[in-house]
Motif scaffolding. Sequence first.
Motif, short mmCIF file in Angstrom:
data_model
loop_
_atom_site.label_atom_id
_atom_site.label_comp_id
_atom_site.label_asym_id
_atom_site.label_seq_id
_atom_site.Cartn_x
_atom_site.Cartn_y
_atom_site.Cartn_z
N ALA A 73 1.00 -1.73 0.15
CA ALA A 73 -0.41 -0.29 -0.17
C ALA A 73 1.19 1.51 0.10
N ARG A 77 2.22 3.20 -3.92
CA ARG A 77 0.77 4.11 -3.96
C ARG A 77 0.96 5.05 -5.48
N GLN A 81 0.44 11.15 -3.36
CA GLN A 81 -0.73 10.11 -2.29
C GLN A 81 0.73 10.12 -1.41
N ALA A 86 -2.99 6.25 1.84
CA ALA A 86 -2.78 5.00 0.89
C ALA A 86 -3.10 3.63 2.26
N CYS A 89 -6.82 4.41 1.75
CA CYS A 89 -7.71 3.04 0.43
C CYS A 89 -7.35 2.19 0.76
#
Length: 208
Positions: A73, A77, A81, A86, A89
């Motif tokens: 993640a 990313r 971001q 991240a 998300c």
Amino acid sequence: MGQLRESKKRETRQRISDVATELFFARGFDAVTVEEIAAAANVSKMTVFNYFARKEDLFFDREDEAKLLLREAIGERPEGQSPIDALRCLVDRLCEQKHPFARIDSQTVGWWRVVAGSPSLKARLREIGDDVVEGLAVELAGPKPDGLARLVAGMVVLTWRTAYGEALRVFERGGSAKKANAAFIALIDRGFAAVHGMAASSSWQTTG
């Protein structure tokens, strides 16, 4: 040939894990021996320990997956971001996938009841949590994370654990899976808002 061997190893590991989990659900973690697991999986006790260093790891067999998800993640990313965004998300993605790390249903409730009934599992869970926090701090700030990175990593893990625990309680009190998920997301949002505030001054949070 090597790929076939690795495939068989993965299959054996998964079979042992599945057999162990079934026994733990039926009788409780502490009541089941490694010898019984080996017999039920049709392997030797030594084979079990070749795949799992300790009995608790037969139950907590997704630690590496958790670390990989966090690492991917952050490392993969989109440009611009932040790491914290991240990770947020990632929560949404796992919810959409109904992944066990973010899914609330009768099966996950039963899984956590097994944990609650075993002091050794609860102790091992704390160890895993500490390990995940340290690994996340490294992913955030590099091989020598400072105190802020460790604090932020700890808050991320605490937020996830607390939100998940509250969702389980909502479900156990008779709430629907939808209500449990809403409780999960509500605490995730509050926790991550606090994490954003703590991480705002760090160089790794502002670097996309």
